[in-house]
Structures are given as structure tokens and as C-alpha cells.
Design a protein around this motif. Structure first.
Motif, PDB file in Angstrom:
ATOM      1  N   TRP A  87       8.708 -48.245 -14.924  1.00 47.54           N
ATOM      2  CA  TRP A  87       7.877 -47.962 -13.743  1.00 47.54           C
ATOM      3  C   TRP A  87       7.380 -49.274 -13.129  1.00 47.54           C
ATOM      4  CZ3 TRP A  87       3.362 -48.521 -11.167  1.00 47.54           C
ATOM      5  CH2 TRP A  87       3.018 -47.555 -10.220  1.00 47.54           C
ATOM      6  N   LEU A  88       6.894 -50.180 -13.984  1.00 41.90           N
ATOM      7  CA  LEU A  88       6.360 -51.452 -13.471  1.00 41.90           C
ATOM      8  C   LEU A  88       7.482 -52.352 -12.947  1.00 41.90           C
ATOM      9  CD1 LEU A  88       3.562 -52.735 -13.181  1.00 41.90           C
ATOM     10  CD2 LEU A  88       3.962 -53.936 -15.325  1.00 41.90           C
ATOM     11  N   GLU A  89       8.624 -52.273 -13.625  1.00 38.39           N
ATOM     12  CA  GLU A  89       9.775 -53.073 -13.205  1.00 38.39           C
ATOM     13  C   GLU A  89      10.174 -52.729 -11.764  1.00 38.39           C
ATOM     14  OE1 GLU A  89      10.794 -55.270 -15.436  1.00 38.39           O
ATOM     15  OE2 GLU A  89      12.439 -56.062 -14.245  1.00 38.39           O
ATOM     16  N   LEU A  90      10.017 -51.463 -11.420  1.00 38.77           N
ATOM     17  CA  LEU A  90      10.391 -51.020 -10.066  1.00 38.77           C
ATOM     18  C   LEU A  90       9.275 -51.277  -9.048  1.00 38.77           C
ATOM     19  CD1 LEU A  90      12.147 -47.569 -10.791  1.00 38.77           C
ATOM     20  CD2 LEU A  90      13.070 -49.871 -10.981  1.00 38.77           C
ATOM     21  N   ARG A  91       8.073 -51.651  -9.582  1.00 36.53           N
ATOM     22  CA  ARG A  91       6.932 -51.863  -8.671  1.00 36.53           C
ATOM     23  C   ARG A  91       6.127 -53.079  -9.123  1.00 36.53           C
ATOM     24  NH1 ARG A  91       7.815 -46.881 -10.374  1.00 36.53           N
ATOM     25  NH2 ARG A  91       7.931 -45.116  -8.943  1.00 36.53           N
ATOM     26  N   PRO A  92       6.732 -54.277  -9.066  1.00 40.82           N
ATOM     27  CA  PRO A  92       6.083 -55.484  -9.618  1.00 40.82           C
ATOM     28  C   PRO A  92       4.730 -55.794  -8.981  1.00 40.82           C
ATOM     29  CG  PRO A  92       8.290 -55.984  -8.749  1.00 40.82           C
ATOM     30  CD  PRO A  92       8.046 -54.532  -8.491  1.00 40.82           C
ATOM     31  N   SER A  93       4.510 -55.326  -7.731  1.00 39.77           N
ATOM     32  CA  SER A  93       3.258 -55.683  -7.047  1.00 39.77           C
ATOM     33  C   SER A  93       2.042 -55.091  -7.760  1.00 39.77           C
ATOM     34  CB  SER A  93       3.300 -55.229  -5.589  1.00 39.77           C
ATOM     35  OG  SER A  93       3.366 -53.817  -5.536  1.00 39.77           O
ATOM     36  N   PRO A 233       3.073 -48.155  -4.506  1.00 38.94           N
ATOM     37  CA  PRO A 233       4.263 -48.662  -3.804  1.00 38.94           C
ATOM     38  C   PRO A 233       5.491 -47.805  -4.103  1.00 38.94           C
ATOM     39  CG  PRO A 233       3.639 -50.124  -5.627  1.00 38.94           C
ATOM     40  CD  PRO A 233       2.614 -49.034  -5.578  1.00 38.94           C
ATOM     41  N   ALA A 234       6.401 -47.768  -3.167  1.00 35.53           N
ATOM     42  CA  ALA A 234       7.665 -47.056  -3.404  1.00 35.53           C
ATOM     43  C   ALA A 234       8.483 -47.859  -4.420  1.00 35.53           C
ATOM     44  CB  ALA A 234       8.434 -46.947  -2.094  1.00 35.53           C
ATOM     45  N   PRO A 235       9.263 -47.183  -5.254  1.00 34.97           N
ATOM     46  CA  PRO A 235      10.042 -47.921  -6.254  1.00 34.97           C
ATOM     47  C   PRO A 235      11.140 -48.772  -5.630  1.00 34.97           C
ATOM     48  CG  PRO A 235      10.580 -45.565  -6.308  1.00 34.97           C
ATOM     49  CD  PRO A 235       9.425 -45.722  -5.373  1.00 34.97           C
ATOM     50  N   GLY A 236      11.275 -49.991  -6.116  1.00 37.53           N
ATOM     51  CA  GLY A 236      12.373 -50.866  -5.693  1.00 37.53           C
ATOM     52  C   GLY A 236      13.575 -50.635  -6.582  1.00 37.53           C
ATOM     53  N   PRO A 237      14.613 -51.469  -6.405  1.00 39.46           N
ATOM     54  CA  PRO A 237      15.821 -51.277  -7.206  1.00 39.46           C
ATOM     55  C   PRO A 237      15.605 -51.699  -8.666  1.00 39.46           C
ATOM     56  CG  PRO A 237      16.033 -53.208  -5.814  1.00 39.46           C
ATOM     57  CD  PRO A 237      14.724 -52.566  -5.450  1.00 39.46           C
ATOM     58  N   ALA A 238      16.314 -51.040  -9.583  1.00 36.32           N
ATOM     59  CA  ALA A 238      16.260 -51.427 -11.003  1.00 36.32           C
ATOM     60  C   ALA A 238      17.185 -52.622 -11.223  1.00 36.32           C
ATOM     61  CB  ALA A 238      16.709 -50.251 -11.859  1.00 36.32           C
ATOM     62  N   PRO A 239      16.861 -53.471 -12.193  1.00 37.11           N
ATOM     63  CA  PRO A 239      17.744 -54.620 -12.438  1.00 37.11           C
ATOM     64  C   PRO A 239      19.102 -54.164 -12.967  1.00 37.11           C
ATOM     65  CG  PRO A 239      16.087 -54.441 -14.171  1.00 37.11           C
ATOM     66  CD  PRO A 239      15.739 -53.411 -13.136  1.00 37.11           C
ATOM     67  N   ARG A 240      20.117 -54.952 -12.620  1.00 40.12           N
ATOM     68  CA  ARG A 240      21.459 -54.610 -13.108  1.00 40.12           C
ATOM     69  C   ARG A 240      21.896 -55.649 -14.133  1.00 40.12           C
ATOM     70  NH1 ARG A 240      23.583 -52.985  -7.864  1.00 40.12           N
ATOM     71  NH2 ARG A 240      25.490 -54.179  -8.144  1.00 40.12           N
ATOM     72  N   PRO A 241      22.632 -55.219 -15.158  1.00 39.06           N
ATOM     73  CA  PRO A 241      23.062 -56.187 -16.170  1.00 39.06           C
ATOM     74  C   PRO A 241      23.988 -57.241 -15.569  1.00 39.06           C
ATOM     75  CG  PRO A 241      23.579 -53.918 -16.824  1.00 39.06           C
ATOM     76  CD  PRO A 241      23.104 -53.865 -15.417  1.00 39.06           C
ATOM     77  N   HIS A 242      23.842 -58.489 -16.033  1.00 38.90           N
ATOM     78  CA  HIS A 242      24.730 -59.567 -15.599  1.00 38.90           C
ATOM     79  C   HIS A 242      25.680 -59.907 -16.731  1.00 38.90           C
ATOM     80  CE1 HIS A 242      22.822 -60.577 -11.813  1.00 38.90           C
ATOM     81  NE2 HIS A 242      21.698 -60.208 -12.400  1.00 38.90           N
TER      82      HIS A 242
END
Ligand SMILES: Cc1cc2nc3c(=O)[nH]c(=O)nc-3n(C[C@H](O)[C@H](O)[C@H](O)COP(=O)(O)OP(=O)(O)OC[C@H]3O[C@@H](n4cnc5c(N)ncnc54)[C@H](O)[C@@H]3O)c2cc1C
Length: 394
Positions: A87-93, A233-242
């Protein structure tokens, strides 16, 4: 109840707890019998917080012994931790705003509020239970989940202190202090997380769930939502594996993930291993600092043995601490476990910027556990929870 900052101690605690993780946990987990008897919960949080033991290992060990039906409640609790991180990862603010609010909230206290704050953290408010939990937190670094909820509720609605200062007090003293679980749980109690829904601690509930140990009087009888000047805040994108680079790499194990042995590093050759001084817990209490320092040493030594590489202790997650070490080993590819929102993540972001002009790349390895679950943390826990059976099959 002792917390030895080693993976071996965490695994021993897990093995001891597994037989009790089934229906007994579901029936008894809400009871807080006090620091002398924690047999109805796992007390695994300090180890899993720093990933000395991973969520996957905990859930797998439990499901080897119990069916998902019997251990569903426990598995769900472990996924609360994953959900909050996602949840926090998608809304760092939400994290940035919380950290920015702590010092101003302290400065803005009136003299009477400052006295109430000092009494609250010293455990001398005269409120039965609350004072005991404040002292228990400071002396042991651990509180039962229900005590955390009652403490936060009394802090916000009875003492009328800013939630950010309570969250900061917890973060500095909990061995499991975690940006996501802590901040978002305090927000949940305050009515900021599920908008309009607050948590009110009552004498009756405390008396019942502490088996009569505490019966505080004079608690708030209403819990109006705390005002917030910003909507969710609206959720942003989730991180993708590199992809992990191939060839020679140096591995940096940090406080947010200290089981480097189970990272998927592809075919890379690990030529050096290091862990930095603690970065995740600025301003933490000595008990916490000691736990994290021990955990970092344990993680570094295990990784060194596993990868048959020299293991070094570095001064911090900074280019000035890391570049000389990379140069000694003539490596230009630095790999590290992915760090979720929080101080380690901030330090890695700075590091990446500072290393780039030096020709050094930084790759953060996202674990499948997080990569699969976090994208589902867009709404409340209940829709997330429905994904658990599918997530377990991945
Ligand atoms: C105000 C408040 C602040 C909190 N701060 C933190 C914190 O900083 N760090 C932290 O790890 N947890 C935090 N929690 C969540 C929870 O209280 C602890 O994770 C739990 O009490 C840890 O004890 P345990 O390992 O014995 O839990 P168990 O009941 O044995 O649960 C097993 C594991 O599931 C996870 N878990 C259980 N309940 C929760 C929950 N409600 N939220 C998230 N994960 C959960 C933990 O990783 C825990 O180790 C907070 C809760 C509240 C109400």
C-alpha cells in the motif's frame, strides 16, 4: 522473551511457534497476557521486519504443519505486513508527509500538551495499562498487537496528542519498527486509512483481552476521525523486477532484507559482500540500534559464507563508503535487495545517483513475494485478502 538478532534465533522461534499457528492462534491471538506469556502469538516480527527470516519461509513452515483452513488467520496476519508494504509502495507521499510532520507536531505542542506528551512516553499518565505498555515498549522493544491498538487509540482520543508523535515513539522503540506497518496502523486507528473508521479502545475490551490485568478508567468514549489536509492519494504503479546483471557483482545486504542467500541472482558471480551501518532506524532507541547492528552483522557473515566472498562492514549507504570498497574488488556492478519505502530506500536512491557518474550500476532485486502481492494493494485489505490463495500458489 528475548530477541537475539540472528537468523538462527528467528528460525528457532518459528519452529517453536509452528505447532500453535493453527486454530489455537485464531482463537487466542487477541489476548494480551503480558510480557511473561507470549505463547499465543509468534513474536516473530523483529526477525521478519529485517528479513532475517522471510515471510515466505514463515508461511511455508506453517502450511507444512497445518491446512490453510486451520492456519488461515495466521497466514492472513503475515499478509497484512505485505499488504501495508505494498500500500505504501504505491503511495510514497503518505510516508513523506508523515516524516515531514513529526518535528513540526512536536514544536506546535502547547506547554500543557508537551507535559502530556512527556508523561505519555515516560509511562506516567496515571492511565492503567497505557503506562504499563509505554514502559514495556521501552524495556522490551515489543508490544502485543492489541496493546498497540489500545495505546494508539488512548494516545489519539483520550490524551488528544498528534498521531505522528505516537507513531514516532513506536518507530524509535519497536524492534520491528517498520515504516509501512507502523505508519499505516496509526493512521488506521486515527481514521485516516479507512476514511471515517476509527478505533476506540474501551475499558471493557481491555479488561477482557488482558484477562483482567488492566481496567483503565476515564477513557474517551468517542473517537472522531482525525482531520487530514490531504485526501488519500491514488495508487501509483507497482515496481517491476529488473534483471540481475551477469558477470562479477558486489552484493550489499541492508537492514530491510538480511537473507541475501535466498535472493535470485541469476548467473552473477558474487565477488564481495558487505552490509552498511544501520540506515533504517534513524534516532532509534539503544535496544533497537543494538538489534539492527547485530542483525546486519549476522546477515553479512551468512552471505559471505554462502557466496564464498569476503564480507565487509561499511560506514553507510553512501558513495564515499561504498566506492572504495568496490574499487578494491574492481567491481562496477552493485546489487542489493529491493528496499521498500523508508530510509533505506531513500539512501539507495541517492547512492544510485552518486554512483552513476562513476560508471557503477545499482540493481535492486525485487523478491517474487513482493512483486506478486504489491500490485494488489490498490484498495482495502479485504479485496487483497481474496488474492491470498492464488498468491500462495505462485
Ligand atoms: C499502532 C500499531 C503499530 C504497529 N507497528 C508495527 C510495526 O512498526 N512493525 C510491525 O511489524 N508491525 C506493527 N504493527 C502490527 C502488529 O501489531 C505486529 O506486527 C504484531 O503485533 C507483531 O507481533 P507478532 O510477531 O507476535 O505477531 P503475530 O500475531 O504472531 O503475527 C505474525 C506476523 O504477522 C505480521 N502481522 C501480524 N499482525 C499484523 C498487523 N496488524 N499488521 C501488519 N503485520 C502484522 C507480523 O509480521 C507478525 O510477525 C502495528 C500495529 C499497530 C496497531
Amino acid at each position: 522473551m528475548t530477541f537475539d538478532p540472528t537468523r538462527a534465533a528467528g528460525l528457532a522461534r518459528l519452529a517453536d511457534f509452528v505447532p500453535r499457528a493453527g486454530r489455537a492462534y485464531a482463537a487466542e491471538r487477541n489476548t494480551d497476557r503480558g510480557p511473561g506469556d507470549r505463547s499465543n502469538v509468534s513474536t516473530l516480527s523483529p526477525w521478519v521486519r529485517h528479513r532475517l527470516v522471510t515471510e515466505r519461509e514463515i508461511v511455508e513452515a506453517v502450511l507444512q504443519r497445518h491446512s490453510l483452513d486451520a492456519a488461515g488467520k495466521f497466514v492472513q496476519e503475515v499478509y497484512w505486513r505485505t499488504y501495508w508494504k505494498g500500500w505504501l509502495e504505491l503511495r510514497p507521499s503518505v510516508w513523506t508527509r508523515y516524516t515531514a510532520a513529526v518535528a513540526p507536531a512536536l514544536d506546535a505542542l502547547s506547554a500543557a500538551e508537551r507535559a502530556a506528551f512527556d508523561d505519555a512516553i515516560a509511562g506516567r499518565t496515571g492511565i492503567e495499562g497505557f503506562d504499563d505498555w509505554a514502559r514495556e515498549l521501552v524495556t522490551t522493544g515489543y508490544l502485543h498487537n492489541h496493546a498497540r491498538m489500545w495505546f494508539a487509540s488512548i494516545w489519539i482520543f483520550t490524551l488528544r496528542l498528534p498521531w505522528q508523535l505516537g507513531a514516532d515513539f513506536f518507530l524509535r522503540h519497536l524492534l520491528d519498527g517498520d515504516p509501512a506497518s507502523n505508519t499505516l496502523s496509526w493512521r488506521w486507528v486515527a481514521g485516516l486509512q479507512t476514511v471515517g473508521k476509527t478505533y476506540l479502545a474501551t475499558t471493557q475490551n481491555i479488561e477482557f483481552a488482558t484477562e483482567g490485568r488492566f481496567s483503565p478508567r476515564g477513557l474517551a468514549t468517542v473517537a472522531p476521525s482525525v482531520d487530514d489536509d490531504a485526501p488519500l492519494p491514488a495508487p501509483g504503479p507497482a515496481p517491476r523486477p529488473h534483471p540481475v546483471p551477469t558477470g562479477r557483482i558486489a552484493l550489499l545486504a541492508h537492514d530491510d532484507d538480511l537473507h541475501a542467500e535466498s535472493l535470485d541472482l541469476g548467473g552473477a558471480e558474487v565477488v564481495a559482500v558487505a552490509s552498511p551501518r544501520s540506515t533504517s532506524r534513524p534516532g532509534s532507541a539503544p535496544l533497537v540500534a543494538e538489534f539492527v547492528a547485530g542483525a546486519l552483522a549476522d546477515g553479512r557473515e551468512r552471505a559471505g559464507v554462502h557466496y564464498a566472498a569476503e564480507a565487509s562492514a561499511l560506514d553507510g549507504i553512501t558513495a564515499s563508503a561504498i566506492l572504495p570498497w568496490l574499487q578494491v574488488h574492481t567491481v562496477t556492478q552493485l546489487v542489493t535487495p529491493y528496499a521498500p519505502i523508508g530510509p533505506v530506500r531513500d539512501a539507495l536512491d541517492h547512492l544510485e545517483r552518486d554512483l552513476a557518474p562513476e560508471g557503477v550500476t545499482l540493481t535492486r532485486v525485487l523478491r517474487p513475494w513482493d512483486a506478486h502481492a504489491w500490485p494488489h494493494a490498490t484498495r482495502g485489505f479485504f479485496p487483497f485478502r481474496e488474492q491470498i490463495p492464488a498468491l500462495l500458489r505462485l
